[in-house]
Design a protein around this motif. Structure first.
Motif, PDB file in Angstrom:
ATOM      1  N   GLN A 328      42.626  40.353  33.476  1.00 51.33           N
ATOM      2  CA  GLN A 328      41.608  39.873  32.548  1.00 51.33           C
ATOM      3  C   GLN A 328      41.152  38.476  32.962  1.00 51.33           C
ATOM      4  OE1 GLN A 328      40.203  41.773  30.158  1.00 51.33           O
ATOM      5  NE2 GLN A 328      41.468  43.386  31.029  1.00 51.33           N
ATOM      6  N   THR A 329      40.013  38.078  32.469  1.00 57.71           N
ATOM      7  CA  THR A 329      39.388  36.859  32.980  1.00 57.71           C
ATOM      8  C   THR A 329      39.139  35.830  31.886  1.00 57.71           C
ATOM      9  OG1 THR A 329      37.240  37.887  32.663  1.00 57.71           O
ATOM     10  CG2 THR A 329      38.233  38.108  34.830  1.00 57.71           C
ATOM     11  N   GLY A 330      40.099  35.669  30.971  1.00 62.44           N
ATOM     12  CA  GLY A 330      39.865  34.813  29.832  1.00 62.44           C
ATOM     13  C   GLY A 330      40.404  33.406  29.934  1.00 62.44           C
ATOM     14  N   SER A 331      40.944  33.004  31.061  1.00 67.28           N
ATOM     15  CA  SER A 331      41.524  31.676  31.188  1.00 67.28           C
ATOM     16  C   SER A 331      40.436  30.634  31.399  1.00 67.28           C
ATOM     17  CB  SER A 331      42.496  31.636  32.366  1.00 67.28           C
ATOM     18  OG  SER A 331      42.860  30.311  32.658  1.00 67.28           O
ATOM     19  N   PRO A 332      40.376  29.577  30.551  1.00 66.73           N
ATOM     20  CA  PRO A 332      39.365  28.529  30.739  1.00 66.73           C
ATOM     21  C   PRO A 332      39.483  27.843  32.087  1.00 66.73           C
ATOM     22  CG  PRO A 332      40.365  28.366  28.569  1.00 66.73           C
ATOM     23  CD  PRO A 332      41.165  29.368  29.336  1.00 66.73           C
ATOM     24  N   ALA A 333      40.723  27.611  32.547  1.00 62.60           N
ATOM     25  CA  ALA A 333      40.908  26.953  33.846  1.00 62.60           C
ATOM     26  C   ALA A 333      40.412  27.845  34.977  1.00 62.60           C
ATOM     27  CB  ALA A 333      42.381  26.611  34.040  1.00 62.60           C
ATOM     28  N   LEU A 334      40.632  29.168  34.827  1.00 61.54           N
ATOM     29  CA  LEU A 334      40.208  30.102  35.863  1.00 61.54           C
ATOM     30  C   LEU A 334      38.694  30.160  35.992  1.00 61.54           C
ATOM     31  CD1 LEU A 334      41.386  32.269  37.830  1.00 61.54           C
ATOM     32  CD2 LEU A 334      40.998  33.931  36.022  1.00 61.54           C
ATOM     33  N   LEU A 335      38.003  29.885  34.874  1.00 60.37           N
ATOM     34  CA  LEU A 335      36.546  30.024  34.841  1.00 60.37           C
ATOM     35  C   LEU A 335      35.880  29.161  35.908  1.00 60.37           C
ATOM     36  CD1 LEU A 335      34.559  31.598  33.022  1.00 60.37           C
ATOM     37  CD2 LEU A 335      34.200  29.493  31.771  1.00 60.37           C
ATOM     38  N   ARG A 336      36.307  27.920  36.053  1.00 58.06           N
ATOM     39  CA  ARG A 336      35.697  27.034  37.051  1.00 58.06           C
ATOM     40  C   ARG A 336      36.506  26.941  38.335  1.00 58.06           C
ATOM     41  NH1 ARG A 336      31.973  22.142  34.851  1.00 58.06           N
ATOM     42  NH2 ARG A 336      30.762  23.414  33.428  1.00 58.06           N
ATOM     43  N   SER A 337      37.798  27.222  38.261  1.00 58.81           N
ATOM     44  CA  SER A 337      38.620  27.120  39.468  1.00 58.81           C
ATOM     45  C   SER A 337      38.151  28.090  40.535  1.00 58.81           C
ATOM     46  CB  SER A 337      40.087  27.373  39.119  1.00 58.81           C
ATOM     47  OG  SER A 337      40.595  26.345  38.310  1.00 58.81           O
ATOM     48  N   LYS A 338      37.775  29.303  40.129  1.00 63.69           N
ATOM     49  CA  LYS A 338      37.312  30.294  41.106  1.00 63.69           C
ATOM     50  C   LYS A 338      35.970  29.881  41.717  1.00 63.69           C
ATOM     51  CE  LYS A 338      39.776  34.432  39.671  1.00 63.69           C
ATOM     52  NZ  LYS A 338      40.330  34.678  41.024  1.00 63.69           N
TER      53      LYS A 338
END
Length: 618
Positions: A328-338
């Motif tokens: 799943q893609t709900g991590s706020p940090a993951l949103l911009r890190s990728k």
């Protein structure tokens, strides 16, 4: 309310649900809740919204919603055509009006189109104007001003006599008087002030009642009609055209490929342009049936395995497949890190094209460039796609100090009906553009932050703003973030002067997590072909460092100096005093350009002779 033209992009921003829109004649209406956006003039719901759906799984996962839809466009054609005559609901607000001749007040309903009506005082047809004042609270509620309650100084008053709103021609609210036919009258002095002796209260809340009890917000959600909910906030009267009546909260992502293989990308790219197949997919929730639809529709065009079609379906449904696992893609940090990871390397995909322009260790001429030590990499982003969703709104106070780094996890304010978030949809828009990705040398920044002068100044800065009675966002946790934010503003201003784009169309996107010190300066437009390349050309090695030189040189002197520099050092300036040496004459940008509302800026971190990041240049 009469029909008003609205741009679809505005409906994902300043004209979202709960906002006030103004007609050419100066009348205002409130935009209705999302529940009613896909209904025609007769109130019938559309059978399929597939053509309006925007597929951006990372954003859907982050927001935790079921779908993202582009606002419906109006098609004034035969009702036999799919999705024709769809209207965004508008309700007349405020409902209270006054006669343009005798000032007699009258309350109309939400749906009336024309306010030319019979006036009992004038004994003839007259034009009724909307009253200039409404009431809002920090919980997002909005309602008509309590005229009867105010004139009688009692929220429990039962008198419903005829009211008049009279102005004596003065420049202050003292000259506005409301009168009742029972001979009660009262001026509007102080109603728009939210400053009071009691913390958390307002002048309206304290003064409406002549007795000691405080007047509280009625919890009116006018964009849902006569919908009320419990509220204990103190209301504030405000002019209906004030900027802080409605402040949208938006979340955006840059589309990034690479989380799926090339064949999956081809399938998704084809689906994006095919409304018919998207409509067929929306008719079933069974994943096997969806796969069969794709195989039957695209099997002859795209020679891919069944597994690839399954991955495409999972991606459309809000999941991303990596290494055979669905995540799943709900991590706020993951949103911009990728995004940060993808923008650092060459990429040539339909929605993201990145060209490596300059790398510090690979440039033999780096030693001769005085700015080279401060940067690690410059990439030109010749094409990007940005998707923005409206996640909510605020009233009265500014948007969150963290700007794009913060959002509300509850979207009840946008809806009339009560639904869990995972069953809701949010309005979104997609634009295409170009940009420059700038990665700074982290070692240089860390060495700079270790200087005693820098630490002492930052400590003094944090001590000053911590006493300004507002929450300090996590993004302002170290000197580098303020320095990079200020430099971003200066670069945007210089790019606007040389690239051909106006400043309001250029934006910043900051990557400031742990081990990140990068900026994306970009522009975008609604056309699928994107923009014209004027900005991305500024990212060439031959132009970029000259651009930085001009931006840093401009930072050394503000036209308001020495006032700007001295105010920044002694007491701060801007909202809540959170800015240092930064004002409208040197560092501020249009609101569309800055992620944090022109807050947390200070030229001192860039060019001061003792603590400036670039002080060795001079």
């Amino acid at each position: 309310m009469r029909i008003l033209p609205l741009r679809r992009s505005q409906l994902v921003g300043s004209n979202g649900p709960g906002s006030l829109v103004v007609s050419p004649e100066g009348e205002t209406a409130i935009v209705g809740a999302l529940d009613y956006w896909f209904q025609n003039s007769s109130g019938k719901e559309v059978t399929s919204r597939a053509e309006f759906e925007i597929h951006e799984p990372r954003l859907k996962g982050f927001l935790g919603v079921n779908k993202l839809y582009s606002p419906p466009d109006f098609r004034d054609v035969s009702s036999d055509i799919a999705n024709s005559k769809l209207y965004i609901p508008l309700l007349r607000f405020p409902k209270w009006h006054y006669c343009s001749f005798c000032s007699m007040m009258r309350e109309f309903n939400y749906t009336i189109e024309n306010t030319r009506s019979y006036c009992n005082e004038c004994n003839k047809q007259q034009y009724f104007k909307q009253v200039p004042f409404i009431v809002i609270c920090s919980n997002g509620h909005i309602s008509d001003f309590p005229w009867h309650e105010w004139v009688h100084e009692n929220e429990g008053s039962t008198c419903r006599g005829r009211l008049k709103l009279i102005t004596m021609g003065g420049a202050t609210l003292d000259s506005w008087v409301v009168k009742c036919s029972c001979n009660s009258k009262r001026s509007l002095k102080g109603i728009t002030s939210n400053a009071s002796e009691k913390r958390g209260s307002s002048v309206l809340g304290e003064r409406l009642n002549s007795h000691s009890s405080e007047y509280k917000c009625r919890g009116h959600k006018a964009w849902c009609g006569d919908e009320y909910e419990e509220c204990h906030e103190s209301p504030v009267a405000i002019l209906r055209n004030s900027i802080n009546v409605y402040m949208p909260q938006k979340v955006s992502v840059i589309s990034i490929p690479g989380e799926k293989n090339m064949e999956v990308d081809r399938i998704l790219n084809t689906l994006e342009k095919n409304i018919v197949i998207k409509g067929l997919l929306s008719t079933t929730e069974n994943i096997d049936e969806k796969i069969e639809i794709l195989l039957n529709s695209l099997g002859t065009l795209i020679n891919a395995e069944r597994e690839d079609y399954e991955k495409a379906i999972l991606y459309l449904d809000g999941s991303i497949v990596e290494n055979g696992n669905t995540i799943q893609t709900g991590s706020p940090a993951l949103l911009r890190s990728k995004e940060f990871e993808k923008l650092q390397q060459n990429c040539s995909e339909p929605y993201l094209k990145v060209l490596e322009e300059w790398i510090k260790d690979e440039d033999a001429d780096s030693q001769s460039n005085i700015y080279a030590p401060y940067f690690e990499k410059i990439n030109r982003v010749t094409k990007l796609r940005e998707t923005t969703a409206l996640s909510g709104f605020k009233r009265l106070s500014r948007t969150d100090e963290e700007g794009q780094y913060s959002y509300s996890a509850s979207y009840d304010s946008l809806y009339h009906k009560k639904l869990p978030n995972n069953q809701k949809w949010l309005p979104a828009s997609t634009v295409y553009g170009e940009g420059i990705f700038i990665k700074f040398d982290l070692k240089e920044i860390e060495e700079w932050e270790k200087r005693g002068e820098v630490r002492d100044y930052f400590k003094q800065y944090m001590k000053r703003i911590s006493g300004m009675n507002h929450s300090i966002p996590e993004i302002i946790s170290n000197p580098r973030n303020i320095m990079l934010h200020t430099l971003s503003h200066l670069l945007i201003e210089e790019i606007a002067n040389t690239s051909g784009y106006n400043m309001a169309s250029i934006r910043e996107r900051m990557y400031l997590q742990t081990n990140q010190a990068s900026l994306l300066i970009y522009t975008s437009a609604g056309d699928m072909d994107g923009t014209f390349g004027g900005l991305v050309r500024m990212g060439k090695k031959s132009s970029f460092f000259e651009l930085v030189d001009k931006a840093v040189a401009n930072a050394r002197w503000c036209s308001s100096d020495p006032v700007c520099s001295e105010l920044g050092f002694l007491q701060g300036q801007g909202l809540n005093g959170v800015n240092g040496a930064a004002c409208y004459n040197c560092s501020h940008l249009p609101e569309t350009s800055c992620e944090i509302g022109n807050m947390y800026l200070d030229r001192t971190f860039l060019i001061d002779s003792k603590i400036g990041f670039f002080n060795n240049v001079f």
